[in-house]
Design a protein around this motif. Structure first.
Motif, PDB file in Angstrom:
ATOM      1  N   TRP A   1       6.515  -3.801 -11.698  1.00  0.00           N
ATOM      2  CA  TRP A   1       7.039  -4.126 -10.377  1.00  0.00           C
ATOM      3  C   TRP A   1       5.948  -4.118  -9.323  1.00  0.00           C
ATOM      4  O   TRP A   1       5.968  -4.910  -8.383  1.00  0.00           O
ATOM      5  N   HIS A   2       4.981  -3.225  -9.469  1.00  0.00           N
ATOM      6  CA  HIS A   2       3.859  -3.203  -8.528  1.00  0.00           C
ATOM      7  C   HIS A   2       3.043  -4.488  -8.634  1.00  0.00           C
ATOM      8  O   HIS A   2       2.600  -5.032  -7.626  1.00  0.00           O
TER       9      HIS A   2
ATOM     10  N   ALA B   1       0.834  -1.211   0.000  1.00  0.00           N
ATOM     11  CA  ALA B   1       0.000   0.000   0.000  1.00  0.00           C
ATOM     12  C   ALA B   1       0.865   1.256   0.000  1.00  0.00           C
ATOM     13  O   ALA B   1       0.582   2.219  -0.723  1.00  0.00           O
ATOM     14  N   ALA B   2       1.929   1.253   0.793  1.00  0.00           N
ATOM     15  CA  ALA B   2       2.816   2.412   0.832  1.00  0.00           C
ATOM     16  C   ALA B   2       3.525   2.611  -0.503  1.00  0.00           C
ATOM     17  O   ALA B   2       3.657   3.740  -0.992  1.00  0.00           O
ATOM     18  N   TRP B   3       3.962   1.523  -1.100  1.00  0.00           N
ATOM     19  CA  TRP B   3       4.673   1.585  -2.384  1.00  0.00           C
ATOM     20  C   TRP B   3       3.755   2.114  -3.485  1.00  0.00           C
ATOM     21  O   TRP B   3       4.136   3.008  -4.249  1.00  0.00           O
ATOM     22  N   CYS B   4       2.546   1.574  -3.560  1.00  0.00           N
ATOM     23  CA  CYS B   4       1.602   2.034  -4.584  1.00  0.00           C
ATOM     24  C   CYS B   4       1.110   3.453  -4.264  1.00  0.00           C
ATOM     25  O   CYS B   4       0.863   4.250  -5.172  1.00  0.00           O
ATOM     26  N   GLY B   5       0.982   3.774  -2.985  1.00  0.00           N
ATOM     27  CA  GLY B   5       0.609   5.134  -2.604  1.00  0.00           C
ATOM     28  C   GLY B   5       1.684   6.137  -2.997  1.00  0.00           C
ATOM     29  O   GLY B   5       1.369   7.262  -3.416  1.00  0.00           O
ATOM     30  N   TRP B   6       2.931   5.749  -2.880  1.00  0.00           N
ATOM     31  CA  TRP B   6       4.033   6.617  -3.302  1.00  0.00           C
ATOM     32  C   TRP B   6       3.983   6.854  -4.812  1.00  0.00           C
ATOM     33  O   TRP B   6       4.216   7.970  -5.288  1.00  0.00           O
TER      34      TRP B   6
ATOM     35  N   ALA C   1      -5.216   1.042  -1.984  1.00  0.00           N
ATOM     36  CA  ALA C   1      -6.413   0.783  -1.178  1.00  0.00           C
ATOM     37  C   ALA C   1      -6.601  -0.713  -0.955  1.00  0.00           C
ATOM     38  O   ALA C   1      -6.988  -1.142   0.139  1.00  0.00           O
ATOM     39  N   GLY C   2      -6.308  -1.515  -1.966  1.00  0.00           N
ATOM     40  CA  GLY C   2      -6.391  -2.964  -1.804  1.00  0.00           C
ATOM     41  C   GLY C   2      -5.439  -3.484  -0.734  1.00  0.00           C
ATOM     42  O   GLY C   2      -5.779  -4.371   0.051  1.00  0.00           O
ATOM     43  N   GLY C   3      -4.237  -2.919  -0.679  1.00  0.00           N
ATOM     44  CA  GLY C   3      -3.285  -3.311   0.362  1.00  0.00           C
ATOM     45  C   GLY C   3      -3.756  -2.931   1.748  1.00  0.00           C
ATOM     46  O   GLY C   3      -3.619  -3.705   2.698  1.00  0.00           O
TER      47      GLY C   3
END
Length: 119
Positions: free
Chosen positions: A33-34, A17-22, A101-103
């Motif tokens: 990679w996501h 979630a943090a990675w995709c939020g970034w 959001a899924g994370g």
């Protein structure tokens, strides 16, 4: 239930979630990679689903009921792949928001699974 796996899955979901939020913050869509990260988190959720069902078949019972436990297991199993599919359909920053959001939802489901099992 296997508490260590629940913890690892929840932490991995929050990291995703943090990675995709970034990526969303930087106005980027989800990239390959996501999706690899989503696959890793999904494998952890599948492993948890299998172990949870095996424990139920062996006769172990969750404190708050088998039906709600299985429902949460299935929700945790489907959460990140569903967010990944929606993210794939929306190739803008909003796809990254959807994956993030899924994370977050998976992490919350992990806490609830721990609680239902009697942790």
């Amino acid at each position: 239930m296997l508490n260590a796996l629940t913890l690892v899955t929840g932490i991995a979901a929050l990291l995703l979630a943090a990675w995709c939020g970034w990526a969303a913050y930087r106005d980027q869509p989800t990239k390959d990679w996501h999706f690899i990260g989503m696959a890793v988190v999904s494998v952890l959720a599948v492993l948890q689903l299998v172990i949870g069902i095996v424990q139920l078949v062996r006769g172990e019972k969750p404190e708050q009921g088998t039906t709600i436990f299985v429902a949460y297991l299935l929700g945790a199993f489907a959460c990140v792949p569903a967010a990944g599919m929606m993210s794939l359909a929306e190739r803008t920053r909003w796809g990254s928001v959807t994956a993030a959001a899924g994370g977050v939802v998976l992490a919350v489901l992990e806490v609830r699974l721990y609680d239902i099992w009697g942790g």
